[in-house]
Write an enzyme that holds these catalytic residues in place. Structure first.
Site, PDB file in Angstrom:
ATOM      1  N   ASN A 192       0.863  -1.183   0.000  1.00  0.00           N
ATOM      2  CA  ASN A 192       0.000   0.000   0.000  1.00  0.00           C
ATOM      3  C   ASN A 192       0.896   1.228   0.000  1.00  0.00           C
ATOM      4  O   ASN A 192       1.510   1.544   1.018  1.00  0.00           O
ATOM      5  CB  ASN A 192      -0.903  -0.033   1.252  1.00  0.00           C
ATOM      6  CG  ASN A 192      -1.726   1.237   1.413  1.00  0.00           C
ATOM      7  OD1 ASN A 192      -1.796   2.061   0.501  1.00  0.00           O
ATOM      8  ND2 ASN A 192      -2.348   1.393   2.571  1.00  0.00           N
ATOM      9  N   TRP A 193       0.948   1.890  -1.148  1.00  0.00           N
ATOM     10  CA  TRP A 193       1.850   3.046  -1.256  1.00  0.00           C
ATOM     11  C   TRP A 193       1.310   4.274  -0.544  1.00  0.00           C
ATOM     12  O   TRP A 193       2.019   5.272  -0.404  1.00  0.00           O
ATOM     13  CB  TRP A 193       2.069   3.398  -2.733  1.00  0.00           C
ATOM     14  CG  TRP A 193       2.814   2.367  -3.522  1.00  0.00           C
ATOM     15  CD1 TRP A 193       3.338   1.182  -3.066  1.00  0.00           C
ATOM     16  CD2 TRP A 193       3.139   2.434  -4.924  1.00  0.00           C
ATOM     17  NE1 TRP A 193       3.961   0.516  -4.094  1.00  0.00           N
ATOM     18  CE2 TRP A 193       3.851   1.257  -5.238  1.00  0.00           C
ATOM     19  CE3 TRP A 193       2.896   3.363  -5.927  1.00  0.00           C
ATOM     20  CZ2 TRP A 193       4.317   0.997  -6.533  1.00  0.00           C
ATOM     21  CZ3 TRP A 193       3.348   3.106  -7.213  1.00  0.00           C
ATOM     22  CH2 TRP A 193       4.066   1.932  -7.510  1.00  0.00           C
ATOM     23  N   LYS A 194       0.039   4.248  -0.163  1.00  0.00           N
ATOM     24  CA  LYS A 194      -0.599   5.421   0.456  1.00  0.00           C
ATOM     25  C   LYS A 194      -0.407   6.630  -0.469  1.00  0.00           C
ATOM     26  O   LYS A 194      -0.424   6.454  -1.687  1.00  0.00           O
ATOM     27  CB  LYS A 194      -0.064   5.638   1.879  1.00  0.00           C
ATOM     28  CG  LYS A 194      -0.190   4.354   2.707  1.00  0.00           C
ATOM     29  CD  LYS A 194       0.036   4.521   4.183  1.00  0.00           C
ATOM     30  CE  LYS A 194      -0.132   3.188   4.882  1.00  0.00           C
ATOM     31  NZ  LYS A 194       0.001   3.273   6.329  1.00  0.00           N
ATOM     32  N   HIS A 240      -9.367   1.091   5.087  1.00  0.00           N
ATOM     33  CA  HIS A 240      -8.062   1.263   5.743  1.00  0.00           C
ATOM     34  C   HIS A 240      -8.246   2.190   6.951  1.00  0.00           C
ATOM     35  O   HIS A 240      -9.068   3.114   6.905  1.00  0.00           O
ATOM     36  CB  HIS A 240      -7.052   1.854   4.754  1.00  0.00           C
ATOM     37  CG  HIS A 240      -5.652   1.814   5.301  1.00  0.00           C
ATOM     38  ND1 HIS A 240      -5.193   2.755   6.198  1.00  0.00           N
ATOM     39  CD2 HIS A 240      -4.655   0.930   5.129  1.00  0.00           C
ATOM     40  CE1 HIS A 240      -3.947   2.446   6.532  1.00  0.00           C
ATOM     41  NE2 HIS A 240      -3.591   1.348   5.908  1.00  0.00           N
ATOM     42  N   GLU A 265      -6.699   4.610   7.950  1.00  0.00           N
ATOM     43  CA  GLU A 265      -6.540   6.041   7.643  1.00  0.00           C
ATOM     44  C   GLU A 265      -7.807   6.607   7.000  1.00  0.00           C
ATOM     45  O   GLU A 265      -8.115   7.791   7.166  1.00  0.00           O
ATOM     46  CB  GLU A 265      -5.294   6.240   6.766  1.00  0.00           C
ATOM     47  CG  GLU A 265      -4.029   6.010   7.599  1.00  0.00           C
ATOM     48  CD  GLU A 265      -2.852   5.413   6.849  1.00  0.00           C
ATOM     49  OE1 GLU A 265      -2.829   5.482   5.607  1.00  0.00           O
ATOM     50  OE2 GLU A 265      -1.952   4.865   7.519  1.00  0.00           O
ATOM     51  N   GLU A 311      -4.970  -5.076  10.522  1.00  0.00           N
ATOM     52  CA  GLU A 311      -3.942  -4.060  10.747  1.00  0.00           C
ATOM     53  C   GLU A 311      -4.212  -3.345  12.067  1.00  0.00           C
ATOM     54  O   GLU A 311      -5.022  -2.413  12.114  1.00  0.00           O
ATOM     55  CB  GLU A 311      -3.977  -3.017   9.611  1.00  0.00           C
ATOM     56  CG  GLU A 311      -3.651  -3.590   8.248  1.00  0.00           C
ATOM     57  CD  GLU A 311      -3.048  -2.524   7.338  1.00  0.00           C
ATOM     58  OE1 GLU A 311      -1.918  -2.740   6.893  1.00  0.00           O
ATOM     59  OE2 GLU A 311      -3.668  -1.487   7.113  1.00  0.00           O
ATOM     60  N   GLY A 354       2.973   2.012  10.904  1.00  0.00           N
ATOM     61  CA  GLY A 354       3.948   3.095  10.828  1.00  0.00           C
ATOM     62  C   GLY A 354       4.687   3.364  12.124  1.00  0.00           C
ATOM     63  O   GLY A 354       5.374   4.381  12.246  1.00  0.00           O
ATOM     64  N   SER A 372       3.951  -2.393  10.232  1.00  0.00           N
ATOM     65  CA  SER A 372       5.401  -2.473  10.435  1.00  0.00           C
ATOM     66  C   SER A 372       5.993  -3.815   9.982  1.00  0.00           C
ATOM     67  O   SER A 372       6.911  -4.345  10.620  1.00  0.00           O
ATOM     68  CB  SER A 372       5.754  -2.165  11.895  1.00  0.00           C
ATOM     69  OG  SER A 372       5.345  -0.843  12.232  1.00  0.00           O
TER      70      SER A 372
END
Ligand code: 13P
Length: 265
Positions: A13-15, A107, A109, A177, A183, A223
């Site tokens: 996932n490149w975000k 996700h 986020e 997740e 992160g 992570s």
């Protein structure tokens, strides 16, 4: 060991990183690194997917299809609607037209910064399936949830709510997740990931039956690095990884994708 019945999935996932030019360079380099490695200990057996920003998808599709690269890709989100007056949103139909295989749904986020509720996410899962995309439904608890409710209650509740309206034998992927592991450099332990993945599989069996539960891949995310992937993949209910930061480093992501090299070492 992760079940041999399910093809492992290593997803990057490149975000909001890498524009379309950087995406082309990254995918080319990734494909070469994986191909090169195949002469030795390749990524055979694992499916490798990338989730670039929307503006990169056409470039990534063109490259993968022209060069017949052994990679798949997906969007990071989709609209619950098919089309219409929804400024800034992207229809699952558009993602399907770009040959996306997957789409991330829920996700943390998106939940946190865009107020996506379980009800909205249920509609997004349905929209993805309607357009022939495989939803990668993301679930996970915050550090506060973990303290208040224990390890699996919140992820299981999120899964149950998002899949409440889904019937039949959908092709789904679940990504566990934990928000506290994203992160942070502080991954869950393989035992923690396995414990929650096993509960999620039980919940899937209750909702959609044993066959769907057995076929559905459950990924761990938070992570993940080349140094810890093998330990996660040894767990019977962990079928792959959703990788954020480490997916932006081609050598590192390729190394994660070749987790077999690390298994048993
Ligand atoms: P990190 O791998 O950077 O912790 O991110 C995980 C993630 O959010 C993937 O979707």
């Amino acid at each position: 060991m992760a079940s041999m019945k399910r093809v492992p999935l290593i997803a990057g996932n490149w975000k909001m990183n890498l524009d379309h030019l950087q995406a082309i360079a990254t995918v080319q380099k990734l494909a070469w690194t994986l191909k090169d490695a195949k002469h030795g200990f390749g990524a055979e057996g694992a499916e490798v997917a990338v989730f670039p920003p929307f503006t990169d998808l056409r470039s990534v599709q063109t490259l993968i299809s022209a060069d017949k690269l052994d990679l798949v890709f997906g969007g990071q989100d989709l609209s619950e609607h098919d089309s219409g007056a929804y400024t800034g949103e992207i229809s699952g139909a558009f993602l399907a037209a770009l040959e996306c295989t997957y789409v991330l749904v829920g996700h943390s986020e998106r939940r946190q910064y865009h107020g996506e509720t379980d009800e909205i996410l249920g509609r997004k899962v349905a929209a993805a399936l309607k357009h022939g995309l495989v939803p990668v439904l993301c679930v996970g608890e915050t550090a506060e949830d973990l303290e208040a409710h224990g390890p699996s209650a919140v992820p299981v509740a999120q899964l149950t709510a998002a899949l409440a309206g889904i019937t039949g034998t959908p092709n789904l992927v679940i990504a566990y997740e934990p928000v506290w592991a994203i992160g942070s450099g502080q991954a869950a332990t393989p035992e923690q990931a396995e414990q929650v993945a096993a509960k999620l599989r039980e919940a899937l069996a209750d909702l959609l039956g044993a066959e769907v539960a057995e076929a559905t891949r459950i990924l761990y995310g938070g992570s993940v690095k080349s140094g810890n992937i093998a330990a996660f993949m040894r767990e019977p209910n962990v079928d792959g990884a959703l990788v954020g930061g480490a997916s932006l480093d081609v050598a590192e992501f390729a190394s994660i994708s070749r987790f077999q090299k690390h298994v048993g070492t």
